[in-house]
Scaffold this motif. Structure first.
Motif, PDB file in Angstrom:
ATOM      1  N   LEU A  13       0.835  -1.199   0.000  1.00 44.82           N
ATOM      2  CA  LEU A  13       0.000   0.000   0.000  1.00 44.82           C
ATOM      3  C   LEU A  13       0.873   1.254   0.000  1.00 44.82           C
ATOM      4  O   LEU A  13       0.582   2.229  -0.695  1.00 44.82           O
ATOM      5  CB  LEU A  13      -0.942  -0.002   1.203  1.00 44.82           C
ATOM      6  CG  LEU A  13      -2.015  -1.090   1.230  1.00 44.82           C
ATOM      7  CD1 LEU A  13      -2.809  -1.033   2.528  1.00 44.82           C
ATOM      8  CD2 LEU A  13      -2.919  -0.991   0.034  1.00 44.82           C
TER       9      LEU A  13
ATOM     10  N   ASP B 249      -6.670   5.110  -2.620  1.00 43.72           N
ATOM     11  CA  ASP B 249      -8.072   5.056  -2.210  1.00 43.72           C
ATOM     12  C   ASP B 249      -8.320   3.735  -1.498  1.00 43.72           C
ATOM     13  O   ASP B 249      -8.133   2.663  -2.077  1.00 43.72           O
ATOM     14  CB  ASP B 249      -9.001   5.159  -3.422  1.00 43.72           C
ATOM     15  CG  ASP B 249      -8.904   6.514  -4.111  1.00 43.72           C
ATOM     16  OD1 ASP B 249      -8.709   7.509  -3.395  1.00 43.72           O
ATOM     17  OD2 ASP B 249      -9.018   6.561  -5.344  1.00 43.72           O
ATOM     18  N   LEU B 250      -8.743   3.815  -0.247  1.00 44.94           N
ATOM     19  CA  LEU B 250      -9.045   2.615   0.524  1.00 44.94           C
ATOM     20  C   LEU B 250     -10.541   2.562   0.793  1.00 44.94           C
ATOM     21  O   LEU B 250     -11.092   3.464   1.443  1.00 44.94           O
ATOM     22  CB  LEU B 250      -8.270   2.614   1.842  1.00 44.94           C
ATOM     23  CG  LEU B 250      -6.751   2.570   1.701  1.00 44.94           C
ATOM     24  CD1 LEU B 250      -6.092   2.647   3.068  1.00 44.94           C
ATOM     25  CD2 LEU B 250      -6.313   1.330   0.966  1.00 44.94           C
TER      26      LEU B 250
ATOM     27  N   LEU C 249     -12.649   3.655   4.138  1.00 46.38           N
ATOM     28  CA  LEU C 249     -11.874   4.570   4.970  1.00 46.38           C
ATOM     29  C   LEU C 249     -11.765   5.948   4.342  1.00 46.38           C
ATOM     30  O   LEU C 249     -12.272   6.922   4.877  1.00 46.38           O
ATOM     31  CB  LEU C 249     -10.469   4.013   5.221  1.00 46.38           C
ATOM     32  CG  LEU C 249     -10.382   2.748   6.053  1.00 46.38           C
ATOM     33  CD1 LEU C 249      -8.952   2.266   6.145  1.00 46.38           C
ATOM     34  CD2 LEU C 249     -10.944   2.983   7.434  1.00 46.38           C
TER      35      LEU C 249
ATOM     36  N   GLU D 210     -13.740  -0.131  -4.282  1.00 43.77           N
ATOM     37  CA  GLU D 210     -12.431  -0.685  -4.647  1.00 43.77           C
ATOM     38  C   GLU D 210     -11.933  -0.099  -5.956  1.00 43.77           C
ATOM     39  O   GLU D 210     -12.713   0.135  -6.876  1.00 43.77           O
ATOM     40  CB  GLU D 210     -12.527  -2.202  -4.830  1.00 43.77           C
ATOM     41  CG  GLU D 210     -12.537  -2.978  -3.578  1.00 43.77           C
ATOM     42  CD  GLU D 210     -12.477  -4.473  -3.832  1.00 43.77           C
ATOM     43  OE1 GLU D 210     -12.488  -4.899  -4.997  1.00 43.77           O
ATOM     44  OE2 GLU D 210     -12.445  -5.204  -2.851  1.00 43.77           O
TER      45      GLU D 210
ATOM     46  N   LEU E 283      -6.653  -7.513   0.444  1.00 48.43           N
ATOM     47  CA  LEU E 283      -6.918  -6.093   0.694  1.00 48.43           C
ATOM     48  C   LEU E 283      -8.152  -5.932   1.579  1.00 48.43           C
ATOM     49  O   LEU E 283      -8.152  -5.165   2.546  1.00 48.43           O
ATOM     50  CB  LEU E 283      -7.096  -5.336  -0.617  1.00 48.43           C
ATOM     51  CG  LEU E 283      -7.438  -3.856  -0.492  1.00 48.43           C
ATOM     52  CD1 LEU E 283      -6.304  -3.100   0.185  1.00 48.43           C
ATOM     53  CD2 LEU E 283      -7.740  -3.270  -1.860  1.00 48.43           C
ATOM     54  N   GLU E 284      -9.205  -6.664   1.266  1.00 48.39           N
ATOM     55  CA  GLU E 284     -10.441  -6.583   2.056  1.00 48.39           C
ATOM     56  C   GLU E 284     -10.204  -7.037   3.490  1.00 48.39           C
ATOM     57  O   GLU E 284     -10.700  -6.425   4.439  1.00 48.39           O
ATOM     58  CB  GLU E 284     -11.519  -7.452   1.407  1.00 48.39           C
ATOM     59  CG  GLU E 284     -12.853  -7.371   2.084  1.00 48.39           C
ATOM     60  CD  GLU E 284     -13.911  -8.216   1.382  1.00 48.39           C
ATOM     61  OE1 GLU E 284     -14.863  -8.602   2.063  1.00 48.39           O
ATOM     62  OE2 GLU E 284     -13.775  -8.481   0.174  1.00 48.39           O
TER      63      GLU E 284
ATOM     64  N   HIS F  87      -7.300  -6.935   5.140  1.00 47.19           N
ATOM     65  CA  HIS F  87      -6.473  -5.917   5.803  1.00 47.19           C
ATOM     66  C   HIS F  87      -7.314  -4.701   6.196  1.00 47.19           C
ATOM     67  O   HIS F  87      -7.176  -4.173   7.306  1.00 47.19           O
ATOM     68  CB  HIS F  87      -5.322  -5.505   4.877  1.00 47.19           C
ATOM     69  CG  HIS F  87      -4.344  -4.586   5.510  1.00 47.19           C
ATOM     70  ND1 HIS F  87      -3.453  -5.004   6.480  1.00 47.19           N
ATOM     71  CD2 HIS F  87      -4.106  -3.271   5.325  1.00 47.19           C
ATOM     72  CE1 HIS F  87      -2.717  -3.983   6.855  1.00 47.19           C
ATOM     73  NE2 HIS F  87      -3.094  -2.908   6.167  1.00 47.19           N
ATOM     74  N   LEU F  88      -8.187  -4.273   5.304  1.00 48.95           N
ATOM     75  CA  LEU F  88      -9.035  -3.118   5.601  1.00 48.95           C
ATOM     76  C   LEU F  88     -10.085  -3.454   6.657  1.00 48.95           C
ATOM     77  O   LEU F  88     -10.465  -2.599   7.463  1.00 48.95           O
ATOM     78  CB  LEU F  88      -9.688  -2.597   4.327  1.00 48.95           C
ATOM     79  CG  LEU F  88      -8.711  -2.009   3.302  1.00 48.95           C
ATOM     80  CD1 LEU F  88      -9.449  -1.577   2.055  1.00 48.95           C
ATOM     81  CD2 LEU F  88      -7.911  -0.882   3.893  1.00 48.95           C
TER      82      LEU F  88
ATOM     83  N   ALA G 236      -8.324  -3.152   9.852  1.00 51.81           N
ATOM     84  CA  ALA G 236      -8.171  -1.726  10.159  1.00 51.81           C
ATOM     85  C   ALA G 236      -9.472  -1.172  10.716  1.00 51.81           C
ATOM     86  O   ALA G 236      -9.457  -0.416  11.711  1.00 51.81           O
ATOM     87  CB  ALA G 236      -7.754  -0.955   8.907  1.00 51.81           C
ATOM     88  N   GLN G 237     -10.600  -1.537  10.104  1.00 51.35           N
ATOM     89  CA  GLN G 237     -11.909  -1.063  10.584  1.00 51.35           C
ATOM     90  C   GLN G 237     -12.167  -1.542  12.014  1.00 51.35           C
ATOM     91  O   GLN G 237     -12.702  -0.799  12.842  1.00 51.35           O
ATOM     92  CB  GLN G 237     -13.029  -1.560   9.667  1.00 51.35           C
ATOM     93  CG  GLN G 237     -13.098  -0.848   8.351  1.00 51.35           C
ATOM     94  CD  GLN G 237     -13.733   0.526   8.481  1.00 51.35           C
ATOM     95  OE1 GLN G 237     -14.144   0.962   9.538  1.00 51.35           O
ATOM     96  NE2 GLN G 237     -13.786   1.231   7.376  1.00 51.35           N
TER      97      GLN G 237
ATOM     98  N   PHE H  23      -0.625   2.212   9.227  1.00 47.96           N
ATOM     99  CA  PHE H  23      -0.369   1.817   7.851  1.00 47.96           C
ATOM    100  C   PHE H  23       1.124   2.008   7.642  1.00 47.96           C
ATOM    101  O   PHE H  23       1.608   3.146   7.590  1.00 47.96           O
ATOM    102  CB  PHE H  23      -1.171   2.676   6.861  1.00 47.96           C
ATOM    103  CG  PHE H  23      -2.635   2.381   6.861  1.00 47.96           C
ATOM    104  CD1 PHE H  23      -3.140   1.328   6.133  1.00 47.96           C
ATOM    105  CD2 PHE H  23      -3.508   3.157   7.602  1.00 47.96           C
ATOM    106  CE1 PHE H  23      -4.497   1.051   6.133  1.00 47.96           C
ATOM    107  CE2 PHE H  23      -4.863   2.889   7.613  1.00 47.96           C
ATOM    108  CZ  PHE H  23      -5.361   1.831   6.879  1.00 47.96           C
TER     109      PHE H  23
END
Length: 183
Positions: free
Chosen positions: A7, A18-19, A22, A58, A81-82, A84-85, A88-89, A100
């Motif tokens: 990232l 763009d995430l 977030l 995405e 990616l999903e 990891h995000l 994070a959420q 990050f």
């Protein structure tokens, strides 16, 4: 391979990340990450800003970049990616800051807005990529362990409880034997 350095590399090369769920990280075009001077050393990253846009979707370019760098098919890259995000959420929703790597730290305020503080710039040379691939399983296990330690805090045992319990047991047995002989 971990997704966090990918990232950061995407942000450095495209100046925009763009995430979904977030928001957007923007790298100032005048800011440059110079790998010749860094040589795998971290330096302060300036010129990164964050825009809170939870309604983002995405971006296929990001998934393509992750897929090509990690050597995975697009579906697995999108799932990574999903995941990891999602992690994070979870961190942000319980009030913990989420780092990050190579970009900075996000914190969710009570109002629902995110605050961002820039972190350390990283540079990974291509020859280090092959070394990281060999150690990716170990790095993944260590990172999972770090996340588990937040949700399941390690129980600390005090060293005095066991000797005190043994002493009380022996004292109780001694008291019971003395009482039996007395009666």
């Amino acid at each position: 391979m971990k997704i966090a350095p990918l990232l950061a590399q995407y942000l450095y090369s495209h100046k925009r990340l763009d995430l979904p769920g977030l928001g957007t990280f923007l790298l100032d075009p005048s800011a440059s990450i110079e790998p010749e001077t860094n040589k795998n050393k971290a330096s302060n990253l300036e010129g990164v800003s964050f825009e809170n846009k939870p309604s983002l979707k995405e971006t296929p370019e990001l998934i393509q970049f992750i897929s090509s760098q990690a050597g995975k098919i697009k579906a697995l890259a999108a799932a990574d990616l999903e995941s990891h995000l999602g992690l994070a959420q979870q961190f942000l929703n319980i009030g913990k800051p989420f780092l990050f790597e190579g970009i900075g730290t996000l914190v969710k305020m009570r109002s629902g807005e995110f605050t961002f503080s820039s972190g350390q710039a990283i540079y990974v040379s291509p020859k280090d990529q092959t070394v990281r691939d060999n150690r990716s399983a170990t790095a993944t296990e260590e990172s999972i362990h770090d996340y588990k330690s937040v949700f399941y805090p390690k129980k600390t045992r005090t060293q005095w409880k066991k000797p005190v319990a043994i002493f009380l047991l022996v004292a109780g047995l001694g008291l019971a034997i003395w009482g039996g002989y007395t009666v």
